[in-house]
Design a protein around this motif. Structure first.
Motif, mmCIF file in Angstrom:
data_model
loop_
_atom_site.group_PDB
_atom_site.id
_atom_site.type_symbol
_atom_site.label_atom_id
_atom_site.label_comp_id
_atom_site.label_asym_id
_atom_site.label_seq_id
_atom_site.Cartn_x
_atom_site.Cartn_y
_atom_site.Cartn_z
ATOM 1 N N ASP A 29 0.748 -1.333 -0.116
ATOM 2 C CA ASP A 29 -0.081 0.035 0.063
ATOM 3 C C ASP A 29 0.919 1.247 -0.083
ATOM 4 O O ASP A 29 0.380 2.280 0.024
ATOM 5 N N LEU A 30 2.306 1.153 0.061
ATOM 6 C CA LEU A 30 3.040 2.487 -0.200
ATOM 7 C C LEU A 30 3.129 2.552 -1.392
ATOM 8 O O LEU A 30 3.798 3.702 -1.888
ATOM 9 N N TYR A 31 2.747 1.889 -2.372
ATOM 10 C CA TYR A 31 2.966 1.916 -3.917
ATOM 11 C C TYR A 31 1.702 2.198 -4.635
ATOM 12 O O TYR A 31 0.816 1.556 -4.368
ATOM 13 N N GLY A 32 2.091 2.541 -5.869
ATOM 14 C CA GLY A 32 0.858 2.548 -6.915
ATOM 15 C C GLY A 32 0.912 1.337 -7.535
ATOM 16 O O GLY A 32 1.875 0.480 -7.437
ATOM 17 N N ILE A 33 -0.344 0.961 -7.868
ATOM 18 C CA ILE A 33 -0.291 -0.640 -8.473
ATOM 19 C C ILE A 33 -1.065 -0.646 -9.925
ATOM 20 O O ILE A 33 -1.824 0.407 -10.123
ATOM 21 N N GLY A 34 -0.670 -1.634 -10.829
ATOM 22 C CA GLY A 34 -1.334 -1.533 -12.047
ATOM 23 C C GLY A 34 -1.259 -2.909 -12.481
ATOM 24 O O GLY A 34 -0.737 -4.017 -12.045
ATOM 25 N N TRP A 35 -2.348 -3.239 -13.496
ATOM 26 C CA TRP A 35 -2.402 -4.470 -14.036
ATOM 27 C C TRP A 35 -2.111 -4.161 -15.594
ATOM 28 O O TRP A 35 -2.729 -3.205 -16.068
ATOM 29 N N LEU A 36 -1.282 -4.589 -16.284
ATOM 30 C CA LEU A 36 -1.097 -4.624 -17.636
ATOM 31 C C LEU A 36 -1.222 -5.805 -18.428
ATOM 32 O O LEU A 36 -1.368 -6.953 -17.817
ATOM 33 N N ARG A 44 2.339 -4.031 -25.196
ATOM 34 C CA ARG A 44 1.817 -4.074 -23.771
ATOM 35 C C ARG A 44 0.981 -2.844 -23.548
ATOM 36 O O ARG A 44 1.336 -1.646 -23.852
ATOM 37 N N GLU A 45 -0.018 -2.995 -22.826
ATOM 38 C CA GLU A 45 -0.884 -2.048 -22.458
ATOM 39 C C GLU A 45 -1.330 -1.975 -20.832
ATOM 40 O O GLU A 45 -1.712 -2.880 -20.487
ATOM 41 N N THR A 46 -1.355 -0.645 -20.196
ATOM 42 C CA THR A 46 -1.903 -0.727 -18.957
ATOM 43 C C THR A 46 -3.484 -0.246 -19.099
ATOM 44 O O THR A 46 -3.769 0.296 -19.897
ATOM 45 N N TYR A 59 -8.738 3.508 -15.762
ATOM 46 C CA TYR A 59 -8.843 2.430 -16.630
ATOM 47 C C TYR A 59 -8.738 2.652 -17.821
ATOM 48 O O TYR A 59 -9.269 3.686 -18.542
ATOM 49 N N ALA A 60 -8.229 1.717 -18.597
ATOM 50 C CA ALA A 60 -8.428 1.875 -20.123
ATOM 51 C C ALA A 60 -9.845 1.680 -20.525
ATOM 52 O O ALA A 60 -10.394 1.211 -20.035
ATOM 53 N N GLU A 61 -10.027 2.613 -21.750
ATOM 54 C CA GLU A 61 -11.272 2.522 -22.358
ATOM 55 C C GLU A 61 -11.865 1.183 -22.659
ATOM 56 O O GLU A 61 -12.974 0.793 -22.514
ATOM 57 N N SER A 62 -11.010 0.208 -22.980
ATOM 58 C CA SER A 62 -11.169 -1.003 -23.573
ATOM 59 C C SER A 62 -11.902 -2.007 -22.266
ATOM 60 O O SER A 62 -12.468 -2.832 -22.542
ATOM 61 N N VAL A 63 -11.504 -1.631 -21.155
ATOM 62 C CA VAL A 63 -12.012 -2.430 -19.995
ATOM 63 C C VAL A 63 -12.884 -1.731 -18.971
ATOM 64 O O VAL A 63 -13.369 -2.251 -18.048
ATOM 65 N N LYS A 64 -13.000 -0.502 -19.332
ATOM 66 C CA LYS A 64 -13.863 0.315 -18.107
ATOM 67 C C LYS A 64 -15.406 -0.364 -18.285
ATOM 68 O O LYS A 64 -15.828 -0.430 -19.346
ATOM 69 N N TYR A 94 -0.103 -8.808 -16.468
ATOM 70 C CA TYR A 94 0.909 -8.682 -15.509
ATOM 71 C C TYR A 94 0.349 -7.649 -14.379
ATOM 72 O O TYR A 94 -0.281 -6.693 -14.710
ATOM 73 N N CYS A 95 0.793 -7.927 -12.992
ATOM 74 C CA CYS A 95 0.807 -6.927 -12.029
ATOM 75 C C CYS A 95 2.238 -6.069 -11.691
ATOM 76 O O CYS A 95 3.088 -6.738 -12.132
#
Length: 118
Positions: A29-36, A44-46, A59-64, A94-95
């Motif tokens: 929780d000290l970091y930003g996190i992302g799924w790509l 590769r896309e975030t 969120y990317a538009e493709s998954v919003k 990927y996380c």
């Protein structure tokens, strides 16, 4: 210090999956996190992230509206809930973590394959 992703698999179109990513050796929780994700033959896309600065989600538009990123701080784990899956969601997911929204992702999980097919 590592991230361990899991939860991928084969799912039919319209189905759901939840990906998990457990952090070890540091406090997530000290970091930003992302799924790509990276689909075959594509860059590769975030697709989803939670910022380190204010915990806002993007969120990317493709998954919003279909995907939801979250984290469980006591479990030191991040999640990606994926609903209404489409064949075009097929990819290796990927996380990753970043120190700030403008910083590159610098710690990566090993990737987990999601295949959406009937």
């Amino acid at each position: 210090v590592q991230l361990q992703a899991s939860g991928g698999g084969l799912v039919q179109p319209g189905g759901s999956l939840r990906l998990s990513c457990v952090a070890s050796g540091f406090t997530l929780d000290l970091y930003g996190i992302g799924w790509l994700r990276q689909a075959p033959g594509k860059e590769r896309e975030t697709i989803a992230c939670i910022s380190a600065e204010d915990s806002s989600t993007l969120y990317a538009e493709s998954v919003k509206g279909r995907f939801t990123i979250s984290r469980d701080n006591p479990k030191n784990t991040m999640y990606l809930q994926m609903n209404s899956l489409k064949p075009e969601d097929t990819a290796v997911y990927y996380c990753a973590t970043q120190s700030s929204l403008s910083a590159p992702y610098d710690l990566w999980g090993q990737g987990t394959l999601v295949t959406v097919s009937s």
